[in-house]
Design a protein around this motif. Structure first.
Motif, mmCIF file in Angstrom:
data_model
loop_
_atom_site.group_PDB
_atom_site.id
_atom_site.type_symbol
_atom_site.label_atom_id
_atom_site.label_comp_id
_atom_site.label_asym_id
_atom_site.label_seq_id
_atom_site.Cartn_x
_atom_site.Cartn_y
_atom_site.Cartn_z
ATOM 1 N N ALA A 1 0.824 -1.210 0.000
ATOM 2 C CA ALA A 1 0.000 0.000 0.000
ATOM 3 C C ALA A 1 0.859 1.261 0.000
ATOM 4 C CB ALA A 1 -0.933 -0.007 1.212
ATOM 5 N N GLY A 2 2.035 1.185 0.609
ATOM 6 C CA GLY A 2 2.925 2.340 0.651
ATOM 7 C C GLY A 2 3.816 2.471 -0.563
ATOM 8 N N GLY A 3 3.649 1.580 -1.533
ATOM 9 C CA GLY A 3 4.447 1.646 -2.756
ATOM 10 C C GLY A 3 5.870 1.144 -2.592
ATOM 11 N N LYS A 4 6.161 0.428 -1.506
ATOM 12 C CA LYS A 4 7.526 -0.063 -1.281
ATOM 13 C C LYS A 4 7.844 -1.320 -2.099
ATOM 14 C CE LYS A 4 8.381 3.060 1.861
ATOM 15 N NZ LYS A 4 8.458 2.661 3.283
ATOM 16 N N VAL A 5 6.813 -2.077 -2.484
ATOM 17 C CA VAL A 5 7.021 -3.271 -3.293
ATOM 18 C C VAL A 5 6.042 -3.243 -4.464
ATOM 19 C CG1 VAL A 5 7.842 -4.682 -1.367
ATOM 20 C CG2 VAL A 5 5.409 -4.665 -1.918
ATOM 21 N N SER A 6 6.436 -3.878 -5.553
ATOM 22 C CA SER A 6 5.564 -3.956 -6.723
ATOM 23 C C SER A 6 4.526 -5.043 -6.522
ATOM 24 C CB SER A 6 6.396 -4.259 -7.967
ATOM 25 O OG SER A 6 6.959 -5.566 -7.877
ATOM 26 N N ASP A 7 3.527 -5.061 -7.414
ATOM 27 C CA ASP A 7 2.494 -6.078 -7.317
ATOM 28 C C ASP A 7 3.076 -7.465 -7.563
ATOM 29 O OD1 ASP A 7 -0.456 -6.712 -7.146
ATOM 30 O OD2 ASP A 7 -0.024 -7.527 -9.123
ATOM 31 N N ALA A 8 4.029 -7.576 -8.495
ATOM 32 C CA ALA A 8 4.644 -8.876 -8.774
ATOM 33 C C ALA A 8 5.406 -9.393 -7.554
ATOM 34 C CB ALA A 8 5.579 -8.767 -9.969
ATOM 35 N N THR A 9 6.136 -8.493 -6.880
ATOM 36 C CA THR A 9 6.862 -8.900 -5.667
ATOM 37 C C THR A 9 5.892 -9.294 -4.570
ATOM 38 O OG1 THR A 9 8.737 -7.476 -6.209
ATOM 39 C CG2 THR A 9 8.494 -8.136 -3.907
ATOM 40 N N ARG A 10 4.827 -8.522 -4.415
ATOM 41 C CA ARG A 10 3.823 -8.854 -3.403
ATOM 42 C C ARG A 10 3.248 -10.241 -3.639
ATOM 43 N NH1 ARG A 10 -1.542 -9.155 -3.074
ATOM 44 N NH2 ARG A 10 -1.793 -8.454 -5.228
ATOM 45 N N ARG A 11 2.946 -10.570 -4.886
ATOM 46 C CA ARG A 11 2.373 -11.875 -5.183
ATOM 47 C C ARG A 11 3.367 -13.004 -4.879
ATOM 48 N NH1 ARG A 11 -2.322 -11.773 -8.362
ATOM 49 N NH2 ARG A 11 -2.910 -9.670 -9.031
ATOM 50 N N ARG A 12 4.631 -12.794 -5.228
ATOM 51 C CA ARG A 12 5.641 -13.828 -4.951
ATOM 52 C C ARG A 12 5.809 -14.058 -3.463
ATOM 53 N NH1 ARG A 12 8.431 -11.453 -9.290
ATOM 54 N NH2 ARG A 12 9.668 -10.174 -7.873
ATOM 55 N N LEU A 13 5.921 -12.963 -2.690
ATOM 56 C CA LEU A 13 6.133 -13.107 -1.247
ATOM 57 C C LEU A 13 4.891 -13.661 -0.555
ATOM 58 C CD1 LEU A 13 8.142 -9.853 -0.431
ATOM 59 C CD2 LEU A 13 8.993 -12.161 -0.833
ATOM 60 N N GLN A 14 3.711 -13.235 -1.026
ATOM 61 C CA GLN A 14 2.487 -13.767 -0.423
ATOM 62 C C GLN A 14 2.363 -15.259 -0.691
ATOM 63 O OE1 GLN A 14 0.031 -11.928 1.535
ATOM 64 N NE2 GLN A 14 -0.246 -14.095 2.006
ATOM 65 N N LEU A 15 2.783 -15.686 -1.880
ATOM 66 C CA LEU A 15 2.756 -17.113 -2.190
ATOM 67 C C LEU A 15 3.671 -17.884 -1.241
ATOM 68 C CD1 LEU A 15 1.845 -19.427 -4.030
ATOM 69 C CD2 LEU A 15 3.737 -18.856 -5.558
ATOM 70 N N GLU A 16 4.849 -17.330 -0.928
ATOM 71 C CA GLU A 16 5.751 -17.984 0.016
ATOM 72 C C GLU A 16 5.122 -18.061 1.408
ATOM 73 O OE1 GLU A 16 9.523 -16.101 0.035
ATOM 74 O OE2 GLU A 16 9.904 -16.414 -2.105
ATOM 75 N N LEU A 17 4.483 -16.981 1.838
ATOM 76 C CA LEU A 17 3.820 -16.985 3.151
ATOM 77 C C LEU A 17 2.674 -17.991 3.170
ATOM 78 C CD1 LEU A 17 3.732 -13.132 3.896
ATOM 79 C CD2 LEU A 17 5.277 -14.836 4.882
ATOM 80 N N ASP A 18 1.925 -18.055 2.077
ATOM 81 C CA ASP A 18 0.820 -19.016 2.017
ATOM 82 C C ASP A 18 1.334 -20.438 2.102
ATOM 83 O OD1 ASP A 18 -0.999 -16.992 1.798
ATOM 84 O OD2 ASP A 18 -1.292 -17.173 -0.367
ATOM 85 N N ARG A 19 2.439 -20.729 1.411
ATOM 86 C CA ARG A 19 3.004 -22.077 1.470
ATOM 87 C C ARG A 19 3.491 -22.413 2.874
ATOM 88 N NH1 ARG A 19 6.371 -21.665 -4.230
ATOM 89 N NH2 ARG A 19 4.677 -22.368 -5.607
#
Length: 512
Positions: free
Chosen positions: A485-503
């Motif tokens: 939300a603060g623009g510190k990470v891109s949407d692609a990075t957010r999706r990759r990291l969220q996938l790792e957290l979900d796993r």
């Protein structure tokens, strides 16, 4: 049985081609078109004909929905002005230019030339998304390209319906009436898509059953398309709007286990459908050419001229748009213009639209020029998918816009460090409360401080510490949303990291 055999053969072909494409670093859609064309030219291969409703109803909704769900709402809000200019102005300009040229170069009547212009006016979201997955473009340019392909596709198909009305009508249609129909189709489709998305969010928030969640996710695009078409509005627009809005709310209505299952199922379905539909483009072209009347032998040159005009109009429209639009004017104008122009491939959507052209007018007379439109459309689609698709990566690299892998990796590393710090802060807070045994907290603390480079990694806590692990992962997910939300990470990075957290969360749940 024959149709089932063809589909299974296309799935096998798509799997083999995708494997080679990955090894050769070539876009799979481009290679699939060439493979389909090569198979169709082999002696003894039967003619392939696909019913229009098969593509329009069974194939397009999930592919459109998957493309729309990948859209970043944050980036979409930032680029909505240039997207609007391209999705409306460029579509109308391209339709007019293609229609005018087709009327002059071919035997098409003015009304059928207008139909061809509407069919070829837009880029294709399925093709653009499939090609764009392997490109390292800046987030907002990537969103601009994908959003334009989604929304200009809806615009052109609405325009196509208006053009078909002119072509098959035995009476006269006014431009005022056409404009009203355009607004009804687009506005009604958007309204149905938004309403259905709200209902889906409500349903998904009320169930934690992975099977039901997966079924809802699979049914949503079909429901949006069928409801909108039944109501006399645009099914494509409804699916796009439902996908964009659902994609922005998915993480609030499901847990990690459900998200992983839905993503896995959708990935398989999208792969299978893309494999079949891109190979079909190459397979159908020889059959369509054989159906042409005898006096239409100039179609290869006509298709080449139409493709050249489409690219020229796109350059002339994109250049001033990206030079003045706030999200893109920070980038070199000509470099951005080249990339956005060359990313404008045609694909499944124009072919699906062309296949739905009626065989006869309202008075029962055959509709002249339908076969030529099919051949010209398929030829342009095949040419753009292969020529532009195979060279797009080189254009992006040569433009200087490609994101430096080292820079992207450093930003992702910084985001991982921020997530580890959030976890350590949360664990330190629990230390002060005394609600969790110190031995448990210390083992968890070692894991996250190791990611900050402070000390060796400790063992991941055993099954009886699952509750603490889930709490920490929830804190990290919240921190990731804050960074995004603060623009510190891109949407692609957010999706990759969220996938790792979900796993990680899914692994914790299975151990508990």
């Amino acid at each position: 049985m024959h149709a089932v055999g063809i589909v299974l053969a296309l799935v096998v072909l798509g799997t083999a081609v995708a494997t080679f494409a990955q090894r050769l670093r070539i876009p799979a859609p481009s290679l699939l078109v060439l493979a389909g064309l090569g198979v169709a030219l082999l002696p003894g291969v039967p003619a392939v004909r696909v019913a229009p409703e098969t593509i329009a109803l069974l194939v397009l909704p999930p592919l459109l929905f998957a493309s729309a769900e990948e859209m970043s709402l944050r980036d979409l809000r930032a680029v909505w002005r240039p997207v609007t200019v391209l999705a409306f102005g460029l579509v109308l300009a391209t339709a007019a230019a293609v229609a005018g040229l087709a009327w002059q170069l071919t035997a098409l009547s003015a009304s059928m030339a207008f139909v061809l212009g509407a069919v070829l006016a837009s880029t294709d979201p399925v093709a653009v998304t499939a090609l764009g997955r392997r490109l390292a473009l800046p987030g907002r340019i990537q969103t601009l390209v994908q959003a334009e392909s989604l929304f200009n596709d809806a615009t052109s198909l609405v325009l196509f319906k208006v053009a078909i009305g002119f072509a098959v009508s035995t009476g006269t249609l006014s431009w005022f009436g056409a404009g009203g129909k355009f607004l009804m189709l687009a506005g009604g489709g958007a309204g149905i898509g938004a309403a259905l998305s709200a209902l889906v969010v409500l349903l998904r928030s009320r169930t934690a059953d992975p099977v039901l969640q997966t079924v809802i996710a699979l049914v949503t695009p079909y429901a949006a398309y069928v409801l909108a078409e039944t109501a006399g509005t645009s099914g494509v627009t409804a699916v796009v709007v439902a996908g964009v809005t659902s994609g922005g709310t998915g993480y609030r209505t499901s847990d990690a286990r459900i998200r992983l299952q839905v993503q896995a199922v959708y990935a398989v379905i999208v792969f299978l459908l893309e494999s079949v539909v891109f190979a079909l483009i190459g397979l159908e072209l020889p059959t369509m050419v054989r159906d042409l009347p005898a006096h239409t032998g100039w179609w290869p040159l006509q298709a080449t001229a139409l493709a050249a005009v489409m690219i020229g109009i796109r350059v002339l429209w994109v250049w001033p748009t990206v030079s003045v639009a706030k999200p893109t004017r920070a980038f070199p104008t000509w470099a951005t213009t080249r990339v956005v122009t060359w990313a404008g491939t045609r694909g499944v959507m124009p072919l699906a639209a062309a296949l739905t052209i009626p065989l006869a007018a309202d008075n029962g007379m055959p509709l002249p020029g339908r076969a030529l439109i099919l051949v010209l459309t398929t030829s342009v689609v095949a040419a753009t998918l292969t020529l532009q698709g195979l060279s797009l990566a080189g254009v992006v690299t040569g433009s200087g816009l490609a994101v430096d892998p080292a820079l992207r990796a450093s930003k992702e590393t910084a985001a991982r460090a921020a997530l580890a710090e959030a976890a350590v802060d949360y664990i330190d807070g629990l230390t002060e409360t005394g609600s969790v045994p110190e031995a448990v907290l210390e083992r968890a603390r070692r894991r996250y401080t190791a990611r900050l480079g402070n000390q060796p990694d400790g063992a991941w806590p055993a099954a009886n510490y699952a509750a603490l692990q889930r709490d920490v992962l929830a804190v990290q997910s919240a921190e990731l949303r804050r960074l995004y939300a603060g623009g510190k990470v891109s949407d692609a990075t957010r999706r990759r990291l969220q996938l790792e957290l979900d796993r990680a969360e899914a692994a914790v749940t299975s151990e508990a």
